[in-house]
Design a protein around this motif. Structure first.
Motif, short mmCIF file in Angstrom:
data_model
loop_
_atom_site.label_atom_id
_atom_site.label_comp_id
_atom_site.label_asym_id
_atom_site.label_seq_id
_atom_site.Cartn_x
_atom_site.Cartn_y
_atom_site.Cartn_z
N ASP A 116 49.10 36.90 39.85
CA ASP A 116 50.09 37.22 41.02
C ASP A 116 49.27 37.62 42.27
O ASP A 116 49.68 37.31 43.16
CB ASP A 116 51.04 38.41 40.52
CG ASP A 116 52.11 37.80 39.49
OD1 ASP A 116 52.54 36.49 39.46
OD2 ASP A 116 52.48 38.94 38.66
N ASP B 65 54.43 32.86 47.55
CA ASP B 65 55.32 33.74 46.62
C ASP B 65 55.30 33.18 45.11
O ASP B 65 55.55 32.14 44.98
CB ASP B 65 56.77 33.48 46.97
CG ASP B 65 57.86 34.27 46.34
OD1 ASP B 65 57.33 35.22 45.83
OD2 ASP B 65 58.84 33.94 46.33
N ALA C 145 56.97 33.78 42.85
CA ALA C 145 58.18 33.24 41.94
C ALA C 145 58.58 31.93 42.32
O ALA C 145 58.93 31.03 41.49
CB ALA C 145 59.28 34.21 42.22
N SER C 146 58.52 31.51 43.66
CA SER C 146 58.68 30.29 44.24
C SER C 146 57.77 29.23 43.64
O SER C 146 58.21 28.01 43.30
CB SER C 146 58.79 30.06 45.66
OG SER C 146 59.61 31.06 46.23
N ILE D 36 56.16 29.41 40.77
CA ILE D 36 56.69 29.13 39.44
C ILE D 36 57.65 28.24 39.06
O ILE D 36 57.75 27.34 38.20
CB ILE D 36 56.95 30.57 38.41
CG1 ILE D 36 55.55 31.38 38.20
CG2 ILE D 36 57.78 30.33 37.30
CD1 ILE D 36 54.65 30.84 37.31
N GLU D 37 58.80 28.47 39.88
CA GLU D 37 59.98 27.35 40.03
C GLU D 37 59.42 25.94 40.48
O GLU D 37 59.95 25.23 39.67
CB GLU D 37 61.13 28.10 40.95
CG GLU D 37 61.71 29.27 40.40
CD GLU D 37 62.35 29.24 38.97
OE1 GLU D 37 62.77 28.01 38.71
OE2 GLU D 37 62.17 30.03 38.12
N ASN E 248 55.39 31.52 31.70
CA ASN E 248 54.79 31.46 33.27
C ASN E 248 53.49 31.63 33.36
O ASN E 248 52.64 30.89 34.13
CB ASN E 248 55.46 33.07 33.74
CG ASN E 248 56.76 32.59 34.06
OD1 ASN E 248 57.44 31.86 34.10
ND2 ASN E 248 57.52 34.06 33.99
#
Length: 439
Positions: A240, A249, A251-252, A254-255, A300
């Motif tokens: 992270d 980012d 989270a972005s 990972i998606e 993740n």
């Protein structure tokens, strides 16, 4: 005044340096040459000047030699220190990879232990229920036995009373037979009661032992979950930090990676059911949620590993080099990369997986390779002496793409390295420094 001064100077010289005569003998005769005091002084002065000049020149040469030797030694020590640092980073990267593999192995082992523990818990719960049912039956039978004994004692007392009233109607043999029968029945009832009491105590002790074992298994279960949660958290934090430090980012990211690696299928099902059983206890549902969170964390972590290979975090030069120019404004214009100077022909490596979009001459860059990476990243490698890839070729992180050179608008052998995000140039040192948390 001047003649007087010269006279005094001449007299002083004659006292210090009296006149000398140098005789030269030949066949024609003998001659001599006068060496006057001022000539001797001039000779001594000239000799002194020559000696002093020789000493100064020698000192200057020695100082320059020592200075250049120190500079070379400092450069050599700096190169050794940098190579040592690269070796340390390489060892740390290998250590982190080994730790990740070990953590995954530990997780697999722990998952197997959790499965066995859950099976044991279900079996012990079923056994406990059977024991509770057996204890209830034993207590019911004991209660019936006690009631039967009481009824038998009442019947015996009644028979004794009837016997005392009707001694004439019963014979002694009948009385003895009746008493023997009642005594045997009472003794058998007492034995059954005592046996059932012992069985009840033993069953209760066994139930307590099972309950204690179940508690120990639950505590071990919680400990394994806590260790797995800590391992996932410790592994995720540096990743992270890496992507946050370069302005991405997590989270972005990972998606985005999950969208590119979403294929499923095959003979095997998921590691865990989509939902817990409908008749599961609240504790089992809570354990399921914890295990589900751990699996999501591992997923993740794997997606992060994929993203690291496709993000330009590596350094393009692995041989000895030095930084000669950084990112920012230089000479009134923007310098959109960093310059790394090294030996001519030093190997240049791709810093992430991607596709070559340019391989050849480009104004200003000379021989240049441009690689497009996923998630909007583009890297450029300029002033190459030789290009070793072609346009449209897929390359992997660490693959050699060219050699360091001095082509294009360049003042010496070096590599001009750029990183662009969504078309805008960013400082490559941000990515290189962030990579120290991964490699």
């Amino acid at each position: 005044m001047i003649p007087v001064s010269l006279h005094r100077l001449s007299a002083a010289l004659e006292r210090r340096l009296p006149e000398q005569r140098l005789f030269l003998k030949s066949d024609q005769g003998t001659r001599f040459i006068r060496i006057r005091p001022w000539m001797q002084a001039l000779i001594f002065a000239s000799s002194g000047v020559v000696v002093i000049w020789a000493m100064l020149a020698t000192a200057i040469i020695m100082i320059d030699s020592i200075g250049s030797g120190d500079a070379r030694e400092r450069a050599r020590l700096a190169n050794l220190e940098y190579e040592s640092r690269l070796n340390i980073l390489s060892r740390e990267r290998d250590q982190r990879a080994a730790e990740a593999i070990a953590a995954q192995e530990r997780f697999t082992t722990a998952l197997e232990q959790v499965s066995r523990m859950q099976s044991a818990l279900l079996a012990s719960e079923e056994q406990r229920r059977e024991l509770e049912t057996g204890i209830g039956l034993i207590q019911s039978a004991l209660h019936d036995a006690v009631e039967g004994r009481q009824e038998a004692e009442a019947q015996l007392a009644s028979l004794n009373g009837d016997t005392s009233k009707s001694k004439r109607a019963s014979t002694p043999e009948e009385m003895a037979s009746t008493l023997s029968f009642l005594t045997a029945a009472l003794d058998k009832t007492a034995e059954e009661r005592d046996s059932m009491a012992v069985s009840a105590v033993s069953a209760k002790a066994e139930a307590d032992d099972i309950a204690y074992e179940m508690k120990l298994m639950e505590e071990r279960h919680d400990e394994i979950f806590a260790q797995l949660e800590d391992a996932v958290t410790i592994s995720m934090e540096p990743l992270d930090k890496v992507f946050t430090s370069v302005g991405i980012d997590p989270a972005s990211l990972i998606e985005s990676v999950r969208g590119g690696y979403s294929g499923q299928g095959g003979p095997l099902g998921p590691l865990m059911p989509i939902e817990p059983p409908a008749n599961a206890s609240p504790e089992a549902k809570a354990d399921y949620e914890r295990a589900k969170a751990i699996f999501e964390g591992l997923d993740n972590l794997n997606l992060y590993r994929i993203a690291v290979d496709k993000t330009p975090l590596a350094i393009p030069v692995k041989t000895s080099f030095r930084y000669t120019s950084g990112f920012g404004r230089r000479w009134g214009r923007m310098h959109e990369g960093i310059d790394l100077a090294g030996a001519h022909g030093s190997p240049i490596y791709a810093t992430a997986d991607g596709v070559v979009t340019h391989a050849g001459w480009e104004n200003g860059y000379g021989n240049m390779v441009e690689i497009r990476h996923p998630y909007g990243f583009v890297t450029r490698y300029g002033h190459l002496s030789k290009v070793r890839v072609e346009k449209g070729q897929k390359v992997s992180r660490g693959e050699r793409i060219g050699d360091m050179g001095n082509t294009g608008r360049s003042t010496g052998t070096h590599l001009h390295y750029e990183v662009r995000v969504s078309g805008s140039a960013v400082n490559p040192m941000t990515f290189i420094k962030a990579a120290t948390n991964v490699f």
